[in-house]
Design a protein around this motif. Structure first.
Motif, PDB file in Angstrom:
ATOM      1  N   GLU A   1       1.953   8.720   7.351  1.00 17.43           N
ATOM      2  CA  GLU A   1       2.943   7.988   8.135  1.00 17.43           C
ATOM      3  C   GLU A   1       3.447   8.830   9.309  1.00 17.43           C
ATOM      4  O   GLU A   1       3.577   8.347  10.437  1.00 17.43           O
ATOM      5  CB  GLU A   1       4.109   7.584   7.227  1.00 17.43           C
ATOM      6  N   ASN A   2       3.729  10.114   9.054  1.00 14.98           N
ATOM      7  CA  ASN A   2       4.250  10.990  10.109  1.00 14.98           C
ATOM      8  C   ASN A   2       3.274  11.165  11.252  1.00 14.98           C
ATOM      9  O   ASN A   2       3.678  11.451  12.386  1.00 14.98           O
ATOM     10  CB  ASN A   2       4.603  12.373   9.538  1.00 14.98           C
ATOM     11  N   SER A   3       1.993  11.011  10.975  1.00  8.24           N
ATOM     12  CA  SER A   3       0.976  11.201  12.017  1.00  8.24           C
ATOM     13  C   SER A   3       1.042  10.133  13.096  1.00  8.24           C
ATOM     14  O   SER A   3       0.559  10.336  14.209  1.00  8.24           O
ATOM     15  CB  SER A   3      -0.426  11.173  11.388  1.00  8.24           C
ATOM     16  N   GLY A   4       1.611   8.961  12.771  1.00  6.64           N
ATOM     17  CA  GLY A   4       1.646   7.861  13.723  1.00  6.64           C
ATOM     18  C   GLY A   4       0.435   6.950  13.659  1.00  6.64           C
ATOM     19  O   GLY A   4       0.395   5.929  14.342  1.00  6.64           O
ATOM     20  N   LEU A   5      -0.553   7.297  12.824  1.00  9.12           N
ATOM     21  CA  LEU A   5      -1.770   6.495  12.762  1.00  9.12           C
ATOM     22  C   LEU A   5      -1.502   5.085  12.243  1.00  9.12           C
ATOM     23  O   LEU A   5      -2.155   4.128  12.672  1.00  9.12           O
ATOM     24  CB  LEU A   5      -2.824   7.193  11.894  1.00  9.12           C
ATOM     25  N   SER A   6      -0.550   4.957  11.335  1.00  8.69           N
ATOM     26  CA  SER A   6      -0.269   3.624  10.781  1.00  8.69           C
ATOM     27  C   SER A   6       0.168   2.651  11.865  1.00  8.69           C
ATOM     28  O   SER A   6      -0.119   1.457  11.790  1.00  8.69           O
ATOM     29  CB  SER A   6       0.807   3.715   9.698  1.00  8.69           C
ATOM     30  N   GLU A   7       0.861   3.156  12.886  1.00  7.13           N
ATOM     31  CA  GLU A   7       1.317   2.296  13.980  1.00  7.13           C
ATOM     32  C   GLU A   7       0.143   1.750  14.784  1.00  7.13           C
ATOM     33  O   GLU A   7       0.261   0.702  15.425  1.00  7.13           O
ATOM     34  CB  GLU A   7       2.261   3.078  14.890  1.00  7.13           C
TER      35      GLU A   7
ATOM     36  N   TRP B   1       1.712  18.117  12.055  1.00 11.51           N
ATOM     37  CA  TRP B   1       2.119  19.203  12.948  1.00 11.51           C
ATOM     38  C   TRP B   1       1.986  18.789  14.408  1.00 11.51           C
ATOM     39  O   TRP B   1       2.883  19.027  15.219  1.00 11.51           O
ATOM     40  CB  TRP B   1       1.303  20.458  12.665  1.00 11.51           C
ATOM     41  N   LEU B   2       0.899  18.154  14.754  1.00  9.71           N
ATOM     42  CA  LEU B   2       0.694  17.759  16.144  1.00  9.71           C
ATOM     43  C   LEU B   2       1.708  16.714  16.591  1.00  9.71           C
ATOM     44  O   LEU B   2       2.148  16.711  17.739  1.00  9.71           O
ATOM     45  CB  LEU B   2      -0.727  17.221  16.333  1.00  9.71           C
ATOM     46  N   LYS B   3       2.086  15.824  15.662  1.00 13.89           N
ATOM     47  CA  LYS B   3       3.052  14.771  16.004  1.00 13.89           C
ATOM     48  C   LYS B   3       4.492  15.286  15.965  1.00 13.89           C
ATOM     49  O   LYS B   3       5.374  14.691  16.577  1.00 13.89           O
ATOM     50  CB  LYS B   3       2.896  13.608  15.022  1.00 13.89           C
ATOM     51  N   PHE B   4       4.733  16.390  15.299  1.00 14.92           N
ATOM     52  CA  PHE B   4       6.086  16.913  15.095  1.00 14.92           C
ATOM     53  C   PHE B   4       6.700  17.342  16.422  1.00 14.92           C
ATOM     54  O   PHE B   4       6.120  18.120  17.177  1.00 14.92           O
ATOM     55  CB  PHE B   4       6.020  18.091  14.119  1.00 14.92           C
TER      56      PHE B   4
ATOM     57  N   GLY C   1     -10.548   7.729  17.477  1.00 15.66           N
ATOM     58  CA  GLY C   1      -9.988   7.703  18.826  1.00 15.66           C
ATOM     59  C   GLY C   1      -8.520   8.064  18.904  1.00 15.66           C
ATOM     60  O   GLY C   1      -7.960   8.185  19.994  1.00 15.66           O
ATOM     61  N   TYR C   2      -7.872   8.249  17.752  1.00 14.05           N
ATOM     62  CA  TYR C   2      -6.451   8.544  17.751  1.00 14.05           C
ATOM     63  C   TYR C   2      -6.230  10.025  18.047  1.00 14.05           C
ATOM     64  O   TYR C   2      -6.653  10.898  17.288  1.00 14.05           O
ATOM     65  CB  TYR C   2      -5.835   8.171  16.402  1.00 14.05           C
ATOM     66  N   LYS C   3      -5.564  10.306  19.156  1.00 16.47           N
ATOM     67  CA  LYS C   3      -5.359  11.684  19.590  1.00 16.47           C
ATOM     68  C   LYS C   3      -3.924  11.901  20.057  1.00 16.47           C
ATOM     69  O   LYS C   3      -3.241  10.958  20.461  1.00 16.47           O
ATOM     70  CB  LYS C   3      -6.309  12.028  20.741  1.00 16.47           C
ATOM     71  N   ILE C   4      -3.496  13.144  19.984  1.00 17.15           N
ATOM     72  CA  ILE C   4      -2.228  13.568  20.563  1.00 17.15           C
ATOM     73  C   ILE C   4      -2.514  14.772  21.445  1.00 17.15           C
ATOM     74  O   ILE C   4      -3.127  15.740  21.006  1.00 17.15           O
ATOM     75  CB  ILE C   4      -1.201  13.928  19.476  1.00 17.15           C
ATOM     76  N   ASN C   5      -2.107  14.662  22.701  1.00 14.67           N
ATOM     77  CA  ASN C   5      -2.373  15.721  23.680  1.00 14.67           C
ATOM     78  C   ASN C   5      -3.853  16.088  23.723  1.00 14.67           C
ATOM     79  O   ASN C   5      -4.217  17.261  23.841  1.00 14.67           O
ATOM     80  CB  ASN C   5      -1.515  16.958  23.383  1.00 14.67           C
TER      81      ASN C   5
ATOM     82  N   LEU D   1       0.851  -1.186   0.000  1.00 12.63           N
ATOM     83  CA  LEU D   1       0.000   0.000   0.000  1.00 12.63           C
ATOM     84  C   LEU D   1       0.889   1.238   0.000  1.00 12.63           C
ATOM     85  O   LEU D   1       1.707   1.417   0.901  1.00 12.63           O
ATOM     86  CB  LEU D   1      -0.894  -0.003   1.244  1.00 12.63           C
ATOM     87  N   ALA D   2       0.746   2.082  -1.009  1.00 12.83           N
ATOM     88  CA  ALA D   2       1.465   3.358  -1.038  1.00 12.83           C
ATOM     89  C   ALA D   2       0.673   4.380  -0.239  1.00 12.83           C
ATOM     90  O   ALA D   2      -0.528   4.564  -0.468  1.00 12.83           O
ATOM     91  CB  ALA D   2       1.666   3.833  -2.471  1.00 12.83           C
ATOM     92  N   VAL D   3       1.326   5.020   0.710  1.00 11.35           N
ATOM     93  CA  VAL D   3       0.676   6.028   1.557  1.00 11.35           C
ATOM     94  C   VAL D   3       1.507   7.302   1.564  1.00 11.35           C
ATOM     95  O   VAL D   3       2.692   7.292   1.258  1.00 11.35           O
ATOM     96  CB  VAL D   3       0.493   5.525   3.005  1.00 11.35           C
TER      97      VAL D   3
END
Length: 266
Positions: free
Chosen positions: A32-38, A193-196, A252-256, A25-27
């Motif tokens: 990927e930077n968001s962390g959602l894939s994990e 930005w939020l994950k950065f 449900g995926y959130k940062i801070n 799967l190309a994304v």
């Protein structure tokens, strides 16, 4: 006896991994930077038995990988390019999965004064007028395409800009790092930005304009164009991506405490 049991367990686990069905799967780098894939990939493997191998690239490159049949499906965020991909027969269809938005990041001192602007078009015009340092992805990604669309709406052409405009030809994380180093403005997706982690003197200065809406869509590669693609696995993955399990994880995926994506598959 204990050693024999451990050996048997290792063989069983190896056999289980070998039995997992794999697809490519190309994304986008922003996804990927968001962390959602994990969060999603382990649950996909658990629920479907599919091991999804990600190729992390910009939207333009993801589409080219799909056209070449180097992946089984793509998950990207540039509607015009996606519709062209399907219209040309490279993709079977386009399925919306989730959305977030683009945001304008910049120096806390805000030399272009964009924080109180009435629209993102006005904000970009102010940046150009001030010739304040600006970092562009410059990589034909969905974010880059969105940035160019906003400049066009502002009746401005980046090819005519001076040295204050920095097209770096890099992914979202690398571009944000460059902006942090230059204390520059940059258009980014909210999730990245939020994950950065290296925000330095940057802050979110402008958001909320409808022109900054950022839809992600899933497009299976057409097996009639590329007979070797794993169309059935792509279909199974799509079924999962529009399921209640996916909705719960995405919403449900959130940062801070801040939500990064909103599920909107139908």
């Amino acid at each position: 006896m204990k050693k024999m049991l451990m050996t048997a367990l290792a063989v069983t686990l190896a056999g289980t991994l070998a039995q997992a069905e794999q697809m490519k799967l190309a994304v986008t780098t922003s996804f990927e930077n968001s962390g959602l894939s994990e969060v999603l990939l382990p649950k996909i493997a658990e629920d479907t038995g599919i091991e999804v191998q990600l190729l992390v690239v910009g939207t333009g490159q993801a589409i080219r990988l799909g056209e070449a049949g180097d992946v089984d499906a793509i998950l990207v965020h540039s509607r015009k390019a996606e519709e062209a991909f399907v219209a040309a027969g490279y993709g079977t269809h386009r399925r919306e999965i989730m959305y977030n938005d683009f945001v304008l990041i910049g120096p806390a001192a805000n030399p272009a004064g964009v924080e109180d602007d009435a629209s993102v078009i006005e904000a970009m015009q102010d940046i150009e007028a001030a010739q304040a340092p600006f970092v562009s992805r410059g990589d034909d990604s969905g974010t880059h395409k969105a940035e160019l669309a906003v400049w066009a709406k502002a009746e401005l052409d980046p090819t005519e800009f001076g040295a204050w405009y920095n097209a770096v030809g890099a992914g979202m994380g690398a571009a944000l790092n460059t902006a942090a180093g230059l204390d520059a403005y940059i258009l980014a997706d909210r999730a990245s930005w939020l994950k950065f982690g290296n925000k330095a003197g940057l802050k979110l200065l402008y958001s909320g304009d409808s022109a900054l809406f950022n839809q992600y869509a899933y497009l299976p590669v057409n097996p009639e164009k590329q007979g070797h693609v794993k169309a059935e696995l792509a279909r199974k993955l799509e079924d999962w991506l529009v399921s209640e399990s996916a909705k719960a994880l995405i919403d449900g995926y959130k940062i801070n405490g801040e939500t990064l994506f909103v599920f909107n598959a139908e």
